[in-house]
Structure formats: C-alpha cells, structure tokens
Design an enzyme around this catalytic site. Structure first.
Site, short mmCIF file in Angstrom:
data_model
loop_
_atom_site.label_atom_id
_atom_site.label_comp_id
_atom_site.label_asym_id
_atom_site.label_seq_id
_atom_site.Cartn_x
_atom_site.Cartn_y
_atom_site.Cartn_z
N GLY A 1 0.85 -1.05 0.19
CA GLY A 1 -0.19 0.12 0.06
C GLY A 1 0.85 1.27 -0.10
N ALA B 1 1.90 3.19 -2.22
CA ALA B 1 1.73 4.51 -2.92
C ALA B 1 0.59 5.32 -2.19
CB ALA B 1 1.43 4.22 -4.28
N GLY C 1 -1.54 7.20 1.18
CA GLY C 1 -1.23 8.59 1.84
C GLY C 1 -0.31 8.09 2.99
N ILE C 2 -0.63 7.05 3.66
CA ILE C 2 0.35 6.39 4.89
C ILE C 2 1.58 6.09 4.08
CG2 ILE C 2 0.45 4.88 6.65
CD1 ILE C 2 -2.59 5.10 7.03
N ARG D 1 -11.47 6.56 5.74
CA ARG D 1 -12.54 7.05 6.00
C ARG D 1 -12.86 8.51 5.34
NH1 ARG D 1 -14.45 7.76 11.80
NH2 ARG D 1 -12.16 7.88 12.49
N ASN E 1 -12.26 -3.21 2.66
CA ASN E 1 -10.96 -3.68 3.16
C ASN E 1 -10.70 -4.98 3.57
OD1 ASN E 1 -10.21 -0.92 2.57
ND2 ASN E 1 -10.13 -0.19 4.68
N ASN F 1 -7.84 -0.53 8.30
CA ASN F 1 -8.83 -0.53 9.10
C ASN F 1 -10.13 -1.27 8.57
OD1 ASN F 1 -8.75 0.97 11.57
ND2 ASN F 1 -8.33 2.91 10.25
N ASP G 1 -2.65 5.48 18.49
CA ASP G 1 -3.50 6.03 19.60
C ASP G 1 -2.55 6.34 20.82
OD1 ASP G 1 -6.02 5.22 18.48
OD2 ASP G 1 -5.39 2.98 18.69
N HIS H 1 -8.93 -0.62 18.30
CA HIS H 1 -8.48 0.77 17.37
C HIS H 1 -9.84 1.41 16.79
CE1 HIS H 1 -6.48 3.73 15.53
NE2 HIS H 1 -6.95 3.31 14.32
N1 LIG Z 1 -4.19 1.46 12.33
C1 LIG Z 1 -4.13 2.84 12.22
O1 LIG Z 1 -4.04 3.45 13.46
C2 LIG Z 1 -4.83 3.52 11.29
C3 LIG Z 1 -5.23 3.00 10.09
N2 LIG Z 1 -5.62 3.75 9.00
C4 LIG Z 1 -6.07 2.91 7.66
O2 LIG Z 1 -5.14 2.77 6.90
C5 LIG Z 1 -5.40 2.61 5.50
C6 LIG Z 1 -4.74 3.35 4.44
O3 LIG Z 1 -4.81 4.60 4.79
P1 LIG Z 1 -4.30 5.64 3.71
O4 LIG Z 1 -3.04 5.46 3.47
O5 LIG Z 1 -5.05 7.19 4.12
O6 LIG Z 1 -5.33 5.48 2.49
P2 LIG Z 1 -4.85 5.84 0.91
O7 LIG Z 1 -6.26 5.48 0.02
O8 LIG Z 1 -4.15 7.14 0.66
O9 LIG Z 1 -3.81 4.63 0.60
C7 LIG Z 1 -4.33 3.14 0.35
C8 LIG Z 1 -3.16 2.48 -0.70
O10 LIG Z 1 -3.81 1.23 -0.56
C9 LIG Z 1 -3.38 1.05 -1.88
N3 LIG Z 1 -4.18 -0.30 -2.17
C10 LIG Z 1 -5.43 -0.71 -2.40
N4 LIG Z 1 -5.65 -2.38 -2.50
C11 LIG Z 1 -4.62 -2.54 -2.43
C12 LIG Z 1 -3.92 -3.89 -2.60
N5 LIG Z 1 -4.78 -4.93 -2.85
N6 LIG Z 1 -2.65 -4.23 -2.44
C13 LIG Z 1 -1.87 -3.23 -2.14
N7 LIG Z 1 -2.35 -2.07 -2.07
C14 LIG Z 1 -3.54 -1.73 -2.21
C15 LIG Z 1 -4.20 1.97 -3.00
O11 LIG Z 1 -3.62 1.88 -4.22
C16 LIG Z 1 -3.60 3.08 -2.14
O12 LIG Z 1 -2.45 3.67 -2.76
C17 LIG Z 1 -7.11 2.86 5.64
O13 LIG Z 1 -7.83 1.62 5.55
C18 LIG Z 1 -7.00 3.65 6.95
O14 LIG Z 1 -8.26 3.67 7.61
C19 LIG Z 1 -5.23 5.07 8.89
C20 LIG Z 1 -4.81 5.71 9.95
C21 LIG Z 1 -4.62 5.22 11.17
O1 LIG Z 2 -9.67 7.63 12.05
C1 LIG Z 2 -9.51 7.09 10.73
O2 LIG Z 2 -10.30 6.53 10.11
C2 LIG Z 2 -8.03 6.52 10.67
C3 LIG Z 2 -7.63 5.87 12.08
O3 LIG Z 2 -7.59 4.67 12.13
C4 LIG Z 2 -7.06 6.92 12.94
O4 LIG Z 2 -6.46 8.00 12.78
O5 LIG Z 2 -6.66 6.62 14.16
#
Ligand SMILES: NC(=O)C1=CN([C@@H]2O[C@H](COP(=O)(O)OP(=O)(O)OC[C@H]3O[C@@H](n4cnc5c(N)ncnc54)[C@H](O)[C@@H]3O)[C@@H](O)[C@H]2O)C=CC1
Ligand SMILES: O=C([O-])CC(=O)C(=O)O
Length: 360
Positions: free
Chosen positions: A55, A57, A59-60, A128, A141, A166, A197, A224
């Site tokens: 993943g 490419a 945001g994270i 989200r 997801n 998530n 967190d 979480h």
């Molecule tokens: N555990 C935590 O504390 C947190 C979890 N998250 C979660 O992290 C995830 C990613 O968030 P962002 O980076 O902001 O999203 P994003 O949409 O910017 O990036 C997600 C990436 O995953 C890729 N992707 C989609 N399907 C895929 C697959 N089968 N194999 C490989 N890559 C794939 C997309 O092409 C995209 O580049 C979300 O589910 C978000 O809710 C976000 C913040 C905190």
């Molecule tokens: O809130 C969200 O959807 C992303 C996340 O898990 C966090 O920032 O803790």
C-alpha cells in the site's frame, strides 16, 4: 551474463534502460521483474532486515516508505501497491541512505514483493470520509487484507506482519484466519498497529500537563475504534493525576482522535502523516526486538489472553519472534473498568465479524 556486462558502457546502458525502458523492457517489468534502478554494481549485502510496505503509494504508504528508507536497520525495502509504485520507488530510491529500494506493482508482482521479507507493513485499503465509522470500511478492506495476507502466507510465511488497514479490530482476526487456513499462523507474528492511539494520548496528556510529549507514556489498550480505544490514564508514566474533567476531556479526545483528523481533512482522507510516523516508530520497535534488543515494550492489538476475547490491544514485549510476551493490564480504576466493559462488547462484535467474513 553478456561478456561486457560489467563494462562501464554496459552499466550505463542498464541504468538508461531503467530510466527510459523500451517496450519489451517495460513488458518484462510488468511480468514480475522488480521496478528498480538497475544496480550499477552489486551491493555488498549490507546487514539489516528486509521490509515490505504494502500500500506504499497511498497517503500513509508514501510517508512510511520515506521513513523506512531512513531506518538504518533496513537493508532492503520493497514498495508494493496496485497503482503508482514506479514513481514512489524512483523518488524514495534517490535518498542517500543504505536501504536498497525496489518497487512492485499489481497482483502479479505481489509474490516477488513479499518473497524473503522479514517484516511486512500493511497500510493498504480505503480510508474514512466524514460521517463514516472505521467499520464502514469493512466491505472494501476485508477483501484487500485477505488477499495480501494470502500472499504473505505463500511468499514470506515467517515474516512479522504490522497490520494498519482499518477496521483493525476486524482485519487482524481476518489475517489470523487466513494464516490458520494456510497452516502458517503464529500469533506472535501478527500485530495490529495501535501506536497512533498511544502517540495521540502522549501528545494530549503532555499538553494538559505542560510537559514534553517525549517524556510521557500512556498505555492505550482494547482496540482501535471509538470506545474500544481505552487510555489507561491511571497508569501514565511519569506518575501524575488528573481532575475528573481532565479525564473526561482526554478520554474523549483520544478515542476520537481519528475522527478529529477525518473531519479536519473534510473528505480528503484520514490521518496519514501522524500514522506514518506512528507506524515507522512501531516498525522500528519490532526491528529492534527482532535484532535481539531487550526491554522493547509497545502497545499492539494481538491474539491475547489478557481478557476473555481472542484479540486485545495491550502492552507487549517485542522480541526476535514478534510479540514474545503479552503484559497484563495492571490495576484499573472504576472509570477504566467501566470503559473496559464497553470496549469488550464492541470488540467482541468486530472480532466475530472478521471471523465470519472468512467463514462465508
Ligand atoms: N491503524 C491505524 O491507526 C490507522 C489506520 N489507517 C488505515 O490505513 C489504511 C490506508 O490509509 P491511507 O493511506 O490514508 O489510504 P490511501 O487511500 O491514501 O492509500 C491506500 C493505498 O492502498 C492501496 N491498495 C488498495 N488495494 C490494495 C491491494 N490489494 N494491495 C496493495 N495496495 C492496495 C491503494 O492503491 C492506495 O495507494 C486505511 O484503511 C485507513 O483507515 C489510517 C490511519 C490510522
Ligand atoms: O480514523 C481513521 O479512520 C483513521 C485511523 O484509524 C486513525 O486516525 O486513528
């Protein structure tokens, strides 16, 4: 090898081919060859761990890739995504740190991306938008996490997995089921990332106390999402006390930290920068544990016997094999005990939802 393969002109040609590949060369890359700058000279196998960001490419993923490229414990960094990895890989690979970077794109390159990895960090999947809960991401997801974990089971069954996607409360149980079916499940190696967190709790508590957040450590247990995020404010290090109003403010802000960012971003996604920071911190702790450093303790959502639930976030001691020891919750006050009951109710449903998805 071509007789002149090591000659300066041949080496330059290989670099040029990478920067501007011909059609057959591009086809070769798409068939599974790694997207990487053609190494001019073989590198002398720097010691360190092989880490994949899945993943990469997103945001994270982009910021996390940058931070992992800066980590001196990483010798090889594989960046995988279903889109846009060539650009991210080219960009990150120009950083003059020691990790060798290779990019992989699309399902057909997942196996190559994961083979030989020691640590796989997964920030793949939808984020989200305002008005959504993390559970609203389940339908999209769950399948993404399942297919990535099937790849892990096949290509690097002994890797430690840091799962970010998530809803973590359900995706970790999904990953466990995938690994069980593949016969590769080791609970110690599957870690749900809840470090953000803790980072938020440290930040907000430090603000209230008027101290440096680096000096504060707040255990955050449970899970979480919303009420499952349970900060143990009675166990803050260094020891301190809060008024009832402060406890209510801090608990609420920590539980809703993710929503605070989602709303501030107003449709442009959720926490990416602080999450990349937190994921890099957690991955570094895992790598130090894997190296054999002693006394590495972080909160993580793991298979657990701390409560009657099969998964629970609490402090874990990280070691060579992953989560070597799950530490007990310690003494809770009445407020925290009530919070724990609420957390367990929601967590139980989220865990069941993940397991049921795999049994459909
Ligand atoms: N555990 C935590 O504390 C947190 C979890 N998250 C979660 O992290 C995830 C990613 O968030 P962002 O980076 O902001 O999203 P994003 O949409 O910017 O990036 C997600 C990436 O995953 C890729 N992707 C989609 N399907 C895929 C697959 N089968 N194999 C490989 N890559 C794939 C997309 O092409 C995209 O580049 C979300 O589910 C978000 O809710 C976000 C913040 C905190
Ligand atoms: O809130 C969200 O959807 C992303 C996340 O898990 C966090 O920032 O803790």
């Amino acid at each position: 090898m071509h007789p002149d393969a090591t000659s300066p002109s041949h080496r330059i040609a290989r670099v040029a081919a990478h920067l501007n590949p011909t059609r057959p060369q591009r086809a070769q890359m798409e068939e599974g060859a790694a997207l990487r700058p053609a190494a001019c000279r073989a590198k002398g196998g720097a010691p360190g761990f092989k880490v994949a960001v899945v993943g990469a490419a997103g945001g994270i993923g982009q910021s996390l890739s940058l931070l992992m490229k800066m980590n001196p414990l990483v010798s090889v960094l594989h960046l995988y995504d279903v889109v846009n990895t060539p650009g991210v890989t080219a960009d990150v690979s120009h950083m003059d740190t020691s990790a060798v970077v290779r990019g992989f794109i699309g399902q057909q390159q997942l196996e190559a991306a994961l083979t030989g990895m020691d640590l796989v960090i997964i920030p793949a999947g939808l984020p989200r938008k305002p008005g959504m809960t993390r559970d609203d991401l389940f339908n999209k997801n769950a399948g993404i996490v399942r297919s990535i974990c099937e790849g892990v089971a096949k290509s690097c069954p002994n890797a430690i997995v840091n799962l970010i996607s998530n809803p973590v409360n359900s995706t970790v149980p999904i990953a466990a089921e995938v690994f069980k079916r593949a016969g590769t499940y080791c609970p110690k190696r599957l870690l749900g990332v809840t470090t953000l967190d803790v980072a938020r709790a440290n930040t907000f508590v430090a603000e209230v106390l008027g101290v440096d957040p680096r000096e504060v450590n707040v255990p955050v247990v449970g899970g979480h999402a919303g009420v499952t995020i349970l900060p143990l404010l009675s166990q803050v290090s260094p020891p301190c006390s809060f008024t009832p109003d402060e406890i209510s403010y801090l608990t609420n802000r920590i539980q809703n930290g993710g929503t605070e960012v989602v709303e501030a971003k107003a449709g442009a996604g959720s926490a990416t920068l602080s999450m990349a920071f937190a994921a890099a911190k957690f991955a570094d702790a895992c790598l130090r544990g894997m190296r054999g450093d002693a006394g590495i303790v972080e909160c993580s959502y793991v298979a657990s016997e701390v409560t009657e639930l099969p998964f629970f976030a609490s402090k874990v001691r990280l070691g060579r094999g992953g989560a070597e020891e799950i530490l007990p919750l310690g003494p809770l006050n009445d407020f925290e005990r009530a919070g724990l009951e609420k957390a367990k109710k929601e967590l139980s449903e989220s865990i069941q939802k993940g397991v049921s998805f795999m049994n459909k």
